[in-house]
Scaffold this motif. Sequence first.
Motif, PDB file in Angstrom:
ATOM      1  N   ARG A   1       0.937  -1.347   0.023  1.00 57.53           N
ATOM      2  CA  ARG A   1       0.003  -0.076   0.156  1.00 57.53           C
ATOM      3  C   ARG A   1       0.841   1.206  -0.067  1.00 57.53           C
ATOM      4  O   ARG A   1       2.023   1.200   0.452  1.00 57.53           O
ATOM      5  CB  ARG A   1      -0.796  -0.004   1.222  1.00 57.53           C
ATOM      6  CG  ARG A   1      -1.764  -1.187   1.535  1.00 57.53           C
ATOM      7  CD  ARG A   1      -2.517  -1.425   2.791  1.00 57.53           C
ATOM      8  NE  ARG A   1      -1.424  -1.057   3.961  1.00 57.53           N
ATOM      9  CZ  ARG A   1      -0.719  -2.176   4.217  1.00 57.53           C
ATOM     10  NH1 ARG A   1      -0.774  -3.616   3.782  1.00 57.53           N
ATOM     11  NH2 ARG A   1      -0.153  -2.027   5.205  1.00 57.53           N
ATOM     12  N   LEU A   2       0.230   2.195  -0.413  1.00 58.67           N
ATOM     13  CA  LEU A   2       1.135   3.717  -0.265  1.00 58.67           C
ATOM     14  C   LEU A   2       0.909   4.406   1.132  1.00 58.67           C
ATOM     15  O   LEU A   2      -0.143   4.152   1.622  1.00 58.67           O
ATOM     16  CB  LEU A   2       0.813   4.446  -1.363  1.00 58.67           C
ATOM     17  CG  LEU A   2       1.055   4.104  -2.815  1.00 58.67           C
ATOM     18  CD1 LEU A   2       0.382   5.286  -3.834  1.00 58.67           C
ATOM     19  CD2 LEU A   2       2.543   4.097  -2.963  1.00 58.67           C
ATOM     20  N   PRO A   3       1.720   4.765   1.600  1.00 57.40           N
ATOM     21  CA  PRO A   3       1.676   5.631   2.735  1.00 57.40           C
ATOM     22  C   PRO A   3       0.799   6.911   2.716  1.00 57.40           C
ATOM     23  O   PRO A   3       1.162   7.591   1.753  1.00 57.40           O
ATOM     24  CB  PRO A   3       3.093   5.920   3.533  1.00 57.40           C
ATOM     25  CG  PRO A   3       4.141   5.875   2.299  1.00 57.40           C
ATOM     26  CD  PRO A   3       3.306   4.889   1.238  1.00 57.40           C
ATOM     27  N   LYS A   4      -0.360   6.966   3.346  1.00 54.91           N
ATOM     28  CA  LYS A   4      -1.194   7.871   3.252  1.00 54.91           C
ATOM     29  C   LYS A   4      -1.847   8.508   4.419  1.00 54.91           C
ATOM     30  O   LYS A   4      -1.721   7.721   5.602  1.00 54.91           O
ATOM     31  CB  LYS A   4      -2.286   7.372   2.358  1.00 54.91           C
ATOM     32  CG  LYS A   4      -1.975   7.095   0.868  1.00 54.91           C
ATOM     33  CD  LYS A   4      -3.363   6.890   0.100  1.00 54.91           C
ATOM     34  CE  LYS A   4      -3.044   6.489  -1.492  1.00 54.91           C
ATOM     35  NZ  LYS A   4      -4.063   5.925  -1.967  1.00 54.91           N
ATOM     36  N   THR A   5      -2.381   9.810   4.495  1.00 60.67           N
ATOM     37  CA  THR A   5      -2.782  10.400   5.341  1.00 60.67           C
ATOM     38  C   THR A   5      -4.255   9.648   5.443  1.00 60.67           C
ATOM     39  O   THR A   5      -4.509   9.379   4.627  1.00 60.67           O
ATOM     40  CB  THR A   5      -2.769  11.889   5.573  1.00 60.67           C
ATOM     41  OG1 THR A   5      -3.603  12.239   4.341  1.00 60.67           O
ATOM     42  CG2 THR A   5      -1.473  12.393   5.476  1.00 60.67           C
TER      43      THR A   5
ATOM     44  N   ASP B   1      -1.724   4.256   8.297  1.00 60.48           N
ATOM     45  CA  ASP B   1      -1.595   2.756   8.388  1.00 60.48           C
ATOM     46  C   ASP B   1       0.033   2.831   8.852  1.00 60.48           C
ATOM     47  O   ASP B   1       0.820   2.397   7.756  1.00 60.48           O
ATOM     48  CB  ASP B   1      -1.657   1.681   7.356  1.00 60.48           C
ATOM     49  CG  ASP B   1      -1.370   0.539   7.592  1.00 60.48           C
ATOM     50  OD1 ASP B   1      -0.649   0.184   8.586  1.00 60.48           O
ATOM     51  OD2 ASP B   1      -1.277  -0.103   6.347  1.00 60.48           O
ATOM     52  N   PRO B   2       0.431   2.998  10.138  1.00 63.42           N
ATOM     53  CA  PRO B   2       1.926   3.214  10.259  1.00 63.42           C
ATOM     54  C   PRO B   2       2.775   1.894   9.862  1.00 63.42           C
ATOM     55  O   PRO B   2       3.857   2.285   9.490  1.00 63.42           O
ATOM     56  CB  PRO B   2       1.923   3.319  11.863  1.00 63.42           C
ATOM     57  CG  PRO B   2       0.689   3.815  12.199  1.00 63.42           C
ATOM     58  CD  PRO B   2      -0.449   3.133  11.237  1.00 63.42           C
ATOM     59  N   ALA B   3       2.135   0.801   9.854  1.00 65.26           N
ATOM     60  CA  ALA B   3       3.018  -0.400   9.650  1.00 65.26           C
ATOM     61  C   ALA B   3       3.687  -0.192   8.192  1.00 65.26           C
ATOM     62  O   ALA B   3       4.751  -0.824   7.889  1.00 65.26           O
ATOM     63  CB  ALA B   3       2.161  -1.696   9.563  1.00 65.26           C
TER      64      ALA B   3
ATOM     65  N   ALA C   1       7.026  13.320   1.791  1.00 64.48           N
ATOM     66  CA  ALA C   1       8.273  13.676   2.290  1.00 64.48           C
ATOM     67  C   ALA C   1       8.730  12.479   3.276  1.00 64.48           C
ATOM     68  O   ALA C   1       9.960  12.423   3.587  1.00 64.48           O
ATOM     69  CB  ALA C   1       7.935  14.777   3.208  1.00 64.48           C
ATOM     70  N   THR C   2       7.511  11.971   3.918  1.00 64.68           N
ATOM     71  CA  THR C   2       8.089  10.751   4.879  1.00 64.68           C
ATOM     72  C   THR C   2       8.924   9.714   4.252  1.00 64.68           C
ATOM     73  O   THR C   2       9.787   9.188   4.618  1.00 64.68           O
ATOM     74  CB  THR C   2       6.847  10.335   5.598  1.00 64.68           C
ATOM     75  OG1 THR C   2       6.140  11.425   6.362  1.00 64.68           O
ATOM     76  CG2 THR C   2       7.382   9.309   6.649  1.00 64.68           C
ATOM     77  N   VAL C   3       8.466   9.233   2.931  1.00 62.82           N
ATOM     78  CA  VAL C   3       8.971   8.203   2.116  1.00 62.82           C
ATOM     79  C   VAL C   3      10.428   8.786   1.763  1.00 62.82           C
ATOM     80  O   VAL C   3      11.578   7.772   1.911  1.00 62.82           O
ATOM     81  CB  VAL C   3       8.398   7.992   0.949  1.00 62.82           C
ATOM     82  CG1 VAL C   3       9.112   6.936   0.074  1.00 62.82           C
ATOM     83  CG2 VAL C   3       6.838   7.471   1.123  1.00 62.82           C
TER      84      VAL C   3
ATOM     85  N   ARG D   1       9.682  11.958  12.017  1.00 61.82           N
ATOM     86  CA  ARG D   1       8.550  11.859  13.127  1.00 61.82           C
ATOM     87  C   ARG D   1       7.245  11.024  12.377  1.00 61.82           C
ATOM     88  O   ARG D   1       7.067  11.195  11.278  1.00 61.82           O
ATOM     89  CB  ARG D   1       8.197  13.240  13.286  1.00 61.82           C
ATOM     90  CG  ARG D   1       7.896  13.176  14.849  1.00 61.82           C
ATOM     91  CD  ARG D   1       7.880  14.657  15.487  1.00 61.82           C
ATOM     92  NE  ARG D   1       7.901  15.800  14.501  1.00 61.82           N
ATOM     93  CZ  ARG D   1       7.064  16.715  14.307  1.00 61.82           C
ATOM     94  NH1 ARG D   1       6.018  16.547  14.981  1.00 61.82           N
ATOM     95  NH2 ARG D   1       7.082  17.500  13.136  1.00 61.82           N
ATOM     96  N   MET D   2       6.768  10.141  12.965  1.00 58.53           N
ATOM     97  CA  MET D   2       5.577   9.448  12.461  1.00 58.53           C
ATOM     98  C   MET D   2       4.464  10.682  12.308  1.00 58.53           C
ATOM     99  O   MET D   2       4.110  11.043  13.239  1.00 58.53           O
ATOM    100  CB  MET D   2       4.977   8.382  13.574  1.00 58.53           C
ATOM    101  CG  MET D   2       3.938   7.585  13.045  1.00 58.53           C
ATOM    102  SD  MET D   2       4.389   6.632  11.479  1.00 58.53           S
ATOM    103  CE  MET D   2       5.495   5.197  12.382  1.00 58.53           C
TER     104      MET D   2
END
Length: 629
Positions: free
Chosen positions: A580-584, A611-613, A592-594, A604-605
């Motif tokens: 999955r793609l990390p999303k809000t 989905d933090p995992a 930026a987090t990636v 910072r998380m």
Amino acid sequence: MGYAEIYESWKSDPEAFWMKQAEAIDWDRKPSKALFDDNAPLYEWFVDGMVNTCHNAVDRHVENGRGDQVAIIHDSPVTNSKQKITFAELQTRVASLAGALRAQGVEKGDRVIIYMPMVPEALEAMLACARLGAIHSVVFGGFASSELAVRIDDCAPKAIIAGSCGIEPARTVPYKPLLDGAIEQARHKPDFCVILQREQQPAELTEGRDLDWHSFQEGAQPAECVPVEGNHPVYILYTSGTTGAPKGVIRPTAGHLVALNWTMKNIYNVDPGDVYWAASDVGWVVGHSYICYAPLIHGNTTVVFEGKPVGTPDAGTFWRVISEHNVRSFFTAPTAIRAVKREDPKGEMLKKYDLSCLRALYLAGERADPDTIEWAQKVLDKPVYDHWWQTETGYTIVGNPAGLEALPVRIGSPTVAMPGYDVQILGEDGTPKKTGELGAIAIRLPLPPGTLPSLWNAEDRFRKAYLDTFPGYYETGDAGLIDENGYLYIMARTDDVINVAGHRLSTGLMEEVLASHPDVAECAVVGVADELKGQSPLGLICLSKGVERPHEEITAECVALVRERIGPVAAFKRAIVVERLPKTRSGKILRATVAKIADGEEFRMPATIDDPAILDEIKDALHEPGHAG
Ligand code: COA
Ligand code: AMP
């Protein structure tokens, strides 16, 4: 007067400042005033003046006794050739080309696309268009057919002028098949094409459409310079924005002449007659402003270099060119210096050449990292000036006005705002930030002469992209801060534009291409740190349900697809498959987090992450051997 007085004199009376600078230009009809603000927040300059760019860049120098001075030095280690063209020769060549274009129906206002390698004919084509008042649009040779097609459809050229091939160190790039492919894909068809045949790979001409550069000029009546209104576009240059569709930046004739002329002495510290060299490509804004127009307008000799900083033949090439051609000011991108530093960390190559002619090195196009600046300062023992600007402005927003007053260099800062630019740091709500605080970099309107008045065929997009966020300001797309000495620091882009080897690229465009792969359900492209190129693109792809082919196969196809659709310049070489793609929670991709994870930086998380995992999964995928496509 020093920098502070000049800046203040501009600020207190911009009209007088620019009218004074305009005196250095030859007008067919002098403008009655500088700023035209009836349409604010859209501004124009010198609108009621009549003027011709080619006359100011070429003919007037011949009339004023510079006819025998070399205008263009072509130095081409990749073809093992060198050529010098005087202003008088340039005038004859450009008038002849312009006459031949006119005989084929090209007139004032018509668009002409130029798709050429780094040969003097590329500049001649630009100048010939300007001579007729035709509007050129140069497309960088590293772009593929589809990108050329997009530009053909947007500016609807009457003609395309192309080289038969470009020469990269490891291969010859045939341009003609790329051109043919683009014309086939485009809805708009040009009336004709002019092909400059290069002996390294001549092209087969398409009957009824293609004309040979030399033979089509035979018997043509040389064309005179056609005066145009001050706001007539001299060119359109497409640049990357947030979406896949490039933005057609319009360059207005008069302001361009006035402003560029000012920069040559005040920023680059050269006098007419001096040799000036910008090692870039005519496909980029640096090539437009500082390989072609500014040096010629100012009566300088310009160097057209067809080669790379390394490998053509070695890391001493830059120093050889500077010494051999007596270059006074040299401008390149930090990435080029990083390439030289990597090959020749001790600067041994440099010792072979006498660089006493060189006054300073200028860097722009991307962030100049401290290591690179310090290395260049050390090996060259000359000032190294970082300066910040964009395709949209066409010349320095923030720099060190070395020809006026060399200000102390503070590494990490391109120095101070140039006259014409009131640079401010704003918060998200548009309120000014305090000294030293990070925010969006904005410029109080009006922008100075020569900057973009709008986008080609896209005034709404112009307003949305640049004017709407902060009413009364131009939004630069960069974030940064200004310190207590008035020095600006550029920290990051605020949009999805990345900068790869000094080339501005849109991650949105790469995402569009990846999304078109049949197995890709969703994707994101981020810019990750690259030691040589500053940034490089990384693709994250999620596969459609049921796709069970090996991931390496799919990522390799994705890499090939971006190269085919956008071109090798995208330098898209890495893609990984993720679940999955990390999303809000609201669906925004956390690019930026990636990028931070890929760079191995602390992050910072994000509080809003869905989905933090998934971040751990990405971390693992990035560090798995053989993940790259
Ligand atoms: N026509 C066709 N292909 C081109 C091209 C052109 N005009 N210019 C570049 N390419 C290709 C290159 O061959 C390369 O292809 P590859 O993937 O097959 O190797 C790809 O596009 C990327 O090119 P480039 O960004 O030049 O990377 P590089 O690895 O060949 O060289 C540098 C690295 C640092 C030496 C080089 O990027 C450089 O000289 N940069 C200076 C930057 C510059 O002038 N920027 C302009 C703004 S000031
Ligand atoms: P381009 O329009 O291709 O010239 O790219 C302009 C963008 O490149 C700017 O908006 C910045 O993001 C970046 N850039 C250009 N010069 C500098 C610089 N000196 N320092 C930091 N970033 C720069």
